[in-house]
Design a protein around this motif. Structure first.
Motif, PDB file in Angstrom:
ATOM      1  N   GLN A   1       0.828  -1.200   0.000  1.00  0.00           N
ATOM      2  CA  GLN A   1       0.000   0.000   0.000  1.00  0.00           C
ATOM      3  C   GLN A   1       0.864   1.253   0.000  1.00  0.00           C
ATOM      4  OE1 GLN A   1      -2.664  -0.242   3.359  1.00  0.00           O
ATOM      5  NE2 GLN A   1      -4.081  -1.611   2.285  1.00  0.00           N
ATOM      6  N   GLY A   2       0.225   2.378  -0.313  1.00  0.00           N
ATOM      7  CA  GLY A   2       0.936   3.653  -0.296  1.00  0.00           C
ATOM      8  C   GLY A   2       0.122   4.727  -0.980  1.00  0.00           C
ATOM      9  N   ILE A   3       0.786   5.812  -1.318  1.00  0.00           N
ATOM     10  CA  ILE A   3       0.151   6.971  -1.948  1.00  0.00           C
ATOM     11  C   ILE A   3       0.413   6.943  -3.447  1.00  0.00           C
ATOM     12  CG2 ILE A   3       0.129   9.496  -2.065  1.00  0.00           C
ATOM     13  CD1 ILE A   3      -1.087   8.246   0.459  1.00  0.00           C
ATOM     14  N   ASP A   4      -0.633   7.221  -4.224  1.00  0.00           N
ATOM     15  CA  ASP A   4      -0.484   7.337  -5.672  1.00  0.00           C
ATOM     16  C   ASP A   4      -1.223   8.583  -6.137  1.00  0.00           C
ATOM     17  OD1 ASP A   4       1.023   5.018  -6.826  1.00  0.00           O
ATOM     18  OD2 ASP A   4      -0.470   3.898  -5.675  1.00  0.00           O
ATOM     19  N   VAL A   5      -0.524   9.702  -6.140  1.00  0.00           N
ATOM     20  CA  VAL A   5      -1.073  10.931  -6.709  1.00  0.00           C
ATOM     21  C   VAL A   5      -0.619  10.971  -8.163  1.00  0.00           C
ATOM     22  CG1 VAL A   5      -1.209  13.427  -6.557  1.00  0.00           C
ATOM     23  CG2 VAL A   5      -0.963  12.073  -4.468  1.00  0.00           C
ATOM     24  N   ARG A   6      -1.530  10.643  -9.065  1.00  0.00           N
ATOM     25  CA  ARG A   6      -1.201  10.510 -10.486  1.00  0.00           C
ATOM     26  C   ARG A   6      -0.768  11.855 -11.086  1.00  0.00           C
ATOM     27  NH1 ARG A   6      -6.645   8.659 -12.669  1.00  0.00           N
ATOM     28  NH2 ARG A   6      -7.360   9.759 -10.809  1.00  0.00           N
ATOM     29  N   PRO A   7      -0.110  11.853 -12.244  1.00  0.00           N
ATOM     30  CA  PRO A   7       0.315  13.104 -12.867  1.00  0.00           C
ATOM     31  C   PRO A   7      -0.839  14.099 -13.009  1.00  0.00           C
ATOM     32  CG  PRO A   7       1.330  11.258 -13.992  1.00  0.00           C
ATOM     33  CD  PRO A   7       0.356  10.673 -13.002  1.00  0.00           C
ATOM     34  N   HIS A   8      -0.566  15.336 -12.639  1.00  0.00           N
ATOM     35  CA  HIS A   8      -1.558  16.414 -12.698  1.00  0.00           C
ATOM     36  C   HIS A   8      -0.820  17.726 -12.917  1.00  0.00           C
ATOM     37  CE1 HIS A   8      -0.220  16.063  -8.520  1.00  0.00           C
ATOM     38  NE2 HIS A   8      -0.439  17.360  -8.414  1.00  0.00           N
ATOM     39  N   PRO A   9      -1.521  18.764 -13.417  1.00  0.00           N
ATOM     40  CA  PRO A   9      -0.845  20.003 -13.804  1.00  0.00           C
ATOM     41  C   PRO A   9      -0.925  21.090 -12.724  1.00  0.00           C
ATOM     42  CG  PRO A   9      -3.057  20.018 -14.674  1.00  0.00           C
ATOM     43  CD  PRO A   9      -2.927  18.740 -13.884  1.00  0.00           C
ATOM     44  N   HIS A  10      -0.016  22.052 -12.837  1.00  0.00           N
ATOM     45  CA  HIS A  10      -0.053  23.268 -12.012  1.00  0.00           C
ATOM     46  C   HIS A  10       0.340  24.468 -12.867  1.00  0.00           C
ATOM     47  CE1 HIS A  10      -0.559  21.440  -8.044  1.00  0.00           C
ATOM     48  NE2 HIS A  10       0.370  20.559  -8.348  1.00  0.00           N
ATOM     49  N   ILE A  11      -0.176  25.635 -12.507  1.00  0.00           N
ATOM     50  CA  ILE A  11       0.311  26.906 -13.043  1.00  0.00           C
ATOM     51  C   ILE A  11       0.302  27.939 -11.912  1.00  0.00           C
ATOM     52  CG2 ILE A  11      -0.621  26.459 -15.363  1.00  0.00           C
ATOM     53  CD1 ILE A  11      -2.750  28.711 -14.688  1.00  0.00           C
ATOM     54  N   GLY A  12       1.133  28.973 -12.054  1.00  0.00           N
ATOM     55  CA  GLY A  12       1.056  30.169 -11.219  1.00  0.00           C
ATOM     56  C   GLY A  12       1.460  30.015  -9.771  1.00  0.00           C
ATOM     57  N   LEU A  13       2.180  28.935  -9.436  1.00  0.00           N
ATOM     58  CA  LEU A  13       2.518  28.679  -8.038  1.00  0.00           C
ATOM     59  C   LEU A  13       3.821  27.907  -7.951  1.00  0.00           C
ATOM     60  CD1 LEU A  13       1.846  25.379  -7.507  1.00  0.00           C
ATOM     61  CD2 LEU A  13      -0.475  26.244  -7.771  1.00  0.00           C
ATOM     62  N   ALA A  14       4.306  27.754  -6.714  1.00  0.00           N
ATOM     63  CA  ALA A  14       5.404  26.841  -6.417  1.00  0.00           C
ATOM     64  C   ALA A  14       4.930  25.892  -5.329  1.00  0.00           C
ATOM     65  CB  ALA A  14       6.645  27.593  -5.959  1.00  0.00           C
ATOM     66  N   THR A  15       5.194  24.602  -5.494  1.00  0.00           N
ATOM     67  CA  THR A  15       4.790  23.620  -4.494  1.00  0.00           C
ATOM     68  C   THR A  15       5.940  23.349  -3.529  1.00  0.00           C
ATOM     69  OG1 THR A  15       5.500  21.701  -5.789  1.00  0.00           O
ATOM     70  CG2 THR A  15       3.259  22.518  -6.165  1.00  0.00           C
ATOM     71  N   VAL A  16       5.574  23.104  -2.271  1.00  0.00           N
ATOM     72  CA  VAL A  16       6.546  22.795  -1.227  1.00  0.00           C
ATOM     73  C   VAL A  16       6.136  21.480  -0.580  1.00  0.00           C
ATOM     74  CG1 VAL A  16       7.755  23.608   0.821  1.00  0.00           C
ATOM     75  CG2 VAL A  16       6.700  25.267  -0.738  1.00  0.00           C
ATOM     76  N   THR A  17       7.025  20.507  -0.571  1.00  0.00           N
ATOM     77  CA  THR A  17       6.778  19.250   0.124  1.00  0.00           C
ATOM     78  C   THR A  17       7.807  19.103   1.233  1.00  0.00           C
ATOM     79  OG1 THR A  17       5.960  18.220  -1.911  1.00  0.00           O
ATOM     80  CG2 THR A  17       6.559  16.747  -0.108  1.00  0.00           C
ATOM     81  N   TYR A  18       7.318  18.879   2.465  1.00  0.00           N
ATOM     82  CA  TYR A  18       8.192  18.713   3.629  1.00  0.00           C
ATOM     83  C   TYR A  18       7.611  17.602   4.486  1.00  0.00           C
ATOM     84  CZ  TYR A  18      11.099  19.876   7.658  1.00  0.00           C
ATOM     85  OH  TYR A  18      12.010  19.832   8.693  1.00  0.00           O
ATOM     86  N   LEU A  19       8.415  16.596   4.800  1.00  0.00           N
ATOM     87  CA  LEU A  19       7.940  15.417   5.495  1.00  0.00           C
ATOM     88  C   LEU A  19       8.514  15.306   6.907  1.00  0.00           C
ATOM     89  CD1 LEU A  19       8.223  12.712   2.671  1.00  0.00           C
ATOM     90  CD2 LEU A  19       6.242  14.106   3.290  1.00  0.00           C
ATOM     91  N   TYR A  20       7.677  14.802   7.823  1.00  0.00           N
ATOM     92  CA  TYR A  20       8.114  14.417   9.163  1.00  0.00           C
ATOM     93  C   TYR A  20       8.449  12.922   9.213  1.00  0.00           C
ATOM     94  CZ  TYR A  20       5.708  18.762  10.537  1.00  0.00           C
ATOM     95  OH  TYR A  20       5.282  20.051  10.651  1.00  0.00           O
ATOM     96  N   LYS A  21       7.645  12.122   8.514  1.00  0.00           N
ATOM     97  CA  LYS A  21       7.847  10.679   8.447  1.00  0.00           C
ATOM     98  C   LYS A  21       7.563  10.207   7.028  1.00  0.00           C
ATOM     99  CE  LYS A  21       6.438   9.534  13.201  1.00  0.00           C
ATOM    100  NZ  LYS A  21       5.459   8.744  14.017  1.00  0.00           N
ATOM    101  N   GLY A  22       8.209   9.097   6.641  1.00  0.00           N
ATOM    102  CA  GLY A  22       7.910   8.492   5.360  1.00  0.00           C
ATOM    103  C   GLY A  22       8.733   9.053   4.214  1.00  0.00           C
ATOM    104  N   GLU A  23       8.237   8.846   2.999  1.00  0.00           N
ATOM    105  CA  GLU A  23       8.932   9.311   1.793  1.00  0.00           C
ATOM    106  C   GLU A  23       7.944   9.456   0.655  1.00  0.00           C
ATOM    107  OE1 GLU A  23       8.725   7.330  -0.900  1.00  0.00           O
ATOM    108  OE2 GLU A  23       9.088   5.254  -0.367  1.00  0.00           O
ATOM    109  N   PHE A  24       8.343  10.234  -0.343  1.00  0.00           N
ATOM    110  CA  PHE A  24       7.622  10.383  -1.602  1.00  0.00           C
ATOM    111  C   PHE A  24       8.619  10.231  -2.739  1.00  0.00           C
ATOM    112  CE2 PHE A  24       3.760  13.325  -0.584  1.00  0.00           C
ATOM    113  CZ  PHE A  24       2.935  12.223  -0.497  1.00  0.00           C
ATOM    114  N   GLN A  25       8.129   9.724  -3.855  1.00  0.00           N
ATOM    115  CA  GLN A  25       8.902   9.765  -5.092  1.00  0.00           C
ATOM    116  C   GLN A  25       8.244  10.792  -5.996  1.00  0.00           C
ATOM    117  OE1 GLN A  25       9.235   6.040  -7.183  1.00  0.00           O
ATOM    118  NE2 GLN A  25      10.866   6.784  -8.527  1.00  0.00           N
ATOM    119  N   HIS A  26       8.955  11.883  -6.239  1.00  0.00           N
ATOM    120  CA  HIS A  26       8.457  12.979  -7.071  1.00  0.00           C
ATOM    121  C   HIS A  26       8.997  12.804  -8.485  1.00  0.00           C
ATOM    122  CE1 HIS A  26       7.853  17.274  -8.297  1.00  0.00           C
ATOM    123  NE2 HIS A  26       8.942  17.006  -9.014  1.00  0.00           N
TER     124      HIS A  26
END
Length: 311
Positions: free
Chosen positions: A66-91
């Motif tokens: 099991q885990g997280i699956d955030v499928r490809p999606h678009p962005h405009i006009g912003l900057a995203t920030v990812t900061y984790l306390y536990k676990g990991e993501f593959q960006h």
């Protein structure tokens, strides 16, 4: 480095309600099969400085496979920030980035005119039970930078300024505060920091920024005699010198803020812009789905599925 000894905690005599401009209790949302708590945007407040979106992810526990699956999606006009306390993501993103992120590190993706990305639990982590706990934030870009080219930065924990002493630890993730500056490229004045306080520790807020807010991730804090617990965000009046005191179990906080933008932003799905026309153009481009020649492309290493435009 040691805590800056020139910063003297200032405990105001006023009540907390005189100091707090807005108190936000996040609402729960389901994202990719697990619960997040969304503090921004809220009915009471769209932004804190340039921060226009703020999600607490988890804490969540996953079984093997099991885990997280955030499928490809678009962005405009912003900057995203990812900061984790536990676990990991593959960006993975349409720039060709394939970057793991672990606790204490920062992923900073500038969408500008358009970028596509996915975030998933890695195949290696799915081989056993895992956990996830962290914060995802969007920073709205100033109008003159909305159409800038997309870019991505990753900085490890060792590259981020770290202050400690007197029962507190503060890692500066983005921007400047307490006489330190993070390496991440920014377009406006801002600060974003992770603070861990022992019971009774006193933390002054940076006083060199117009907008300032605190999100209590764990524990509780005292502000001018009133107690605030985990899952609450406070936005303070500009200009006041103030400090917060950790409760009997200590506290973990996200500090955020900065200069306000020149005007409000339109926000729809994953798009942020100073005009509705920019939002409409992005909608049409994503709906068209021309991944070879259009405005948006899919990540080269994750292009077999994507999130469709909401109906």
């Amino acid at each position: 480095m040691s805590w800056n000894p020139t910063i003297e905690p200032h405990c105001p005599d006023a009540s907390s309600m005189d100091l707090i401009e807005t108190l936000i209790v996040p609402r729960a949302r389901d994202v990719a099969g697990f619960e997040v708590r969304r503090a921004l945007p809220s009915p009471k407040r769209q932004m804190v400085g340039p921060f226009i979106f703020f999600d607490q992810m988890g804490p969540a526990e996953f079984l093997t496979d099991q885990g997280i699956d955030v499928r490809p999606h678009p962005h405009i006009g912003l900057a995203t920030v990812t900061y984790l306390y536990k676990g990991e993501f593959q960006h993975r993103d349409s720039l060709g980035t394939n970057q793991m992120i672990y606790p204490g590190e920062v992923n900073w993706m500038i969408a500008g005119n358009g970028v596509t990305h996915s975030e998933r639990t890695s195949a290696n982590t799915r081989q056993g039970p895992s956990s996830l706990f962290g914060i995802q934030t969007w920073v709205a870009l100033p109008e003159e930078a909305e159409d800038t080219g997309a870019a991505f930065e990753h900085h490890g924990a060792d590259a981020l300024p770290f202050l400690e002493g007197e029962g507190k630890q503060v890692r500066l993730i983005i921007g400047d505060a307490y006489g330190q500056k993070a390496p991440t490229k920014t377009f406006t004045e801002m600060f974003y920091a992770d603070a861990i306080l022992e019971a009774g520790a006193v933390l002054p807020l940076p006083d060199n920024h117009e907008d300032r807010g605190i999100y209590v991730t764990q524990g509780s804090i005292d502000v001018a005699g009133d107690n605030f617990t985990q899952g609450q965000m406070m936005v303070f009046r500009p200009g006041d010198k103030l400090s917060v005191t950790a409760g009997p179990a200590g506290a973990r906080l996200i500090l955020l803020g900065g200069a306000t933008l020149g005007g409000p932003r339109h926000i729809w799905w994953n798009f942020v812009a100073s005009s509705k026309e920019k939002i409409d153009d992005a909608k049409a481009s994503w709906a068209k789905g021309d991944w070879q020649h259009g405005r948006f492309q899919l990540p080269p290493d994750d292009n077999e599925e994507f999130i469709p435009l909401p109906v």
